[in-house]
Scaffold this active site. Structure first.
Site, PDB file in Angstrom:
ATOM      1  CE  LYS A 146      -7.989   8.618  11.213  1.00 34.33           C
ATOM      2  NZ  LYS A 146      -8.258   7.467  10.326  1.00 34.33           N
ATOM      3  CG  ASP A 197     -11.267   6.626   8.390  1.00 33.06           C
ATOM      4  OD1 ASP A 197     -12.068   5.674   8.536  1.00 33.06           O
ATOM      5  OD2 ASP A 197     -10.069   6.468   8.116  1.00 33.06           O
ATOM      6  CD  GLU A 209     -11.071   6.144   4.791  1.00 38.32           C
ATOM      7  OE1 GLU A 209     -10.984   7.278   4.266  1.00 38.32           O
ATOM      8  OE2 GLU A 209     -10.081   5.452   5.053  1.00 38.32           O
ATOM      9  CE  LYS A 255      -4.480   2.477   6.696  1.00 40.65           C
ATOM     10  NZ  LYS A 255      -5.798   2.948   6.265  1.00 40.65           N
TER      11      LYS A 255
HETATM   12 MG    MG Z   1      -9.148   4.814   6.821  1.00 40.70          MG
END
Ligand code: MG
Length: 367
Positions: free
Chosen positions: A165, A193, A218, A265
């Site tokens: 992250k 990401d 990402e 998702k």
């Molecule tokens: Mg993502």
């Protein structure tokens, strides 16, 4: 067969790590999940779940999910839950947008369909590829050294794919990516990401500073156009996520050569029916996929497993086992990670039985 009752339950899902942090200082300590139960006049009961990543990730939030399910439920009473496309058209006619609201209802209908057919949802979604499939571990945003240490410790648990992250201070993010890459072994995969967190000039600096690192980038920036601009100035493999929430933008991104991998998702697309449509299109186009959801507990993890396991292995870049991140189990029969891999249940439907003592009293009951 007709839907005769829809109930919804609210469940708090705390995290083993205490908190989950990502771009822009965003953080969640306890996830607000909603589990839906659909009862039919044939005695078959199906379950679905929706769990936004806090109220500030996608346009979705826990109380909104429950309000939306309450809005839609009366339109579904009397409908046949096994006719998934009809159910989705009915939901779209009754409520514009709000795909995450529809996701849990659609998921519960797939659970019913599987039980009626006597088949796992995985089979109904196209078939089972291999014995199991590969997972990634999300590495919550912390200092570069802490994130590298967390990668090493999750690596010992069997994970080989890590989603770092970033999307914070670009100078620290550059350190995070280098520190993470230093602890990886051959065959591991690293994704940085940014979750929309960088401005273009920041993303441009980061991708240049990590040019020699084997890392996927990402969703560096907020908009599709900004991401495309960065995509065109880097040779890192490129993943799009938040920008891709429907078929139209998916087709455009494919035509623009804007991505090598796309993150599908379930709730971002509006349920298994629409996520499956996107999955099948990507498979036809040769675009690899991360198959997951925003967050979730046992029911969502089961649904993810069915969609991921029914995706051709070479096109499944990675998937997620959210139920191993949270401290509360909401259902029996949910898939469990083995090393860094997981498999879908072979039982009919989603293969989960909610723990009613954990779900408590329904917050919504429509007959
Ligand atoms: Mg993502």
């Amino acid at each position: 067969m007709k839907i005769k009752r829809i109930t919804a339950y609210q469940v708090d899902l705390p995290l083993h790590e205490g908190s989950y942090k990502w771009s822009g200082g965003k953080s969640v300590d306890v996830f607000d999940s909603t589990i839906v139960r659909i009862e039919t006049d044939a005695g078959v009961t199906g379950h679905g779940e929706v769990c936004p990543l806090g109220p500030f990730y996608l346009p979705a939030y826990g109380p909104g999910a429950r309000a939306g399910i309450g809005e839609l439920a009366p339109y579904l009473i009397g409908e046949d839950p096994t006719q998934l496309d009809r159910i989705n058209r009915r939901m779209d006619a009754a409520l514009k947008g709000h795909p995450y609201v529809k996701s849990a209802l659609d998921m519960a209908c797939w659970d019913v369909l599987g039980q009626v057919a006597g088949l796992p949802v995985c089979t109904l979604l196209g078939g089972r590829y291999g014995d199991d499939f590969v997972l990634y571990r999300a590495i919550s945003q912390r200092s570069p050294d802490e994130m590298a240490a967390n990668i090493s410790s999750y690596r010992e648990e069997g994970y080989r794919r890590f989603q770092l992250k970033v999307g914070g201070d670009p100078d620290v993010d550059i350190q995070r990516i280098h520190a993470a890459a230093d602890v990886l072994e051959p065959g591991d995969k690293l994704v940085a990401d940014a979750n929309t967190g960088w401005l273009k000039h920041e993303a441009a600096r980061v991708v240049r500073a990590v040019r020699d690192v084997d890392v996927y980038i990402e969703q560096p920036c907020l908009s599709y156009e900004e991401c495309l601009a960065i995509r065109r100035r880097t040779d890192h493999p490129f993943v799009l996520d938040e920008s891709i929430d429907g078929m139209e933008i998916l087709l455009r991104a494919n035509a623009d050569l804007a991505m090598d991998v796309v993150n599908i998702k379930i709730s971002k697309f509006g349920g298994l029916t629409k996520a499956r449509q996107a999955r099948d299109l990507c498979a036809s186009l040769g675009v690899a996929m991360t198959i997951e959801d925003s967050w979730g507990g046992d029911v969502i993890t089961a649904a993810i497993a069915h969609l991921a396991h029914s995706t051709p292995t070479e096109l499944l870049f990675t998937s997620t086992d959210f139920n191993s991140y949270v401290t509360v189990s909401t259902a029996e029969g949910a898939p469990q990670r083995v090393g860094g891999r997981m498999s879908a249940s072979t039982a009919p439907g989603l293969g989960v039985t909610p723990r009613m003592d954990v779900l408590g009293k329904p917050v919504l009951d429509v007959k």
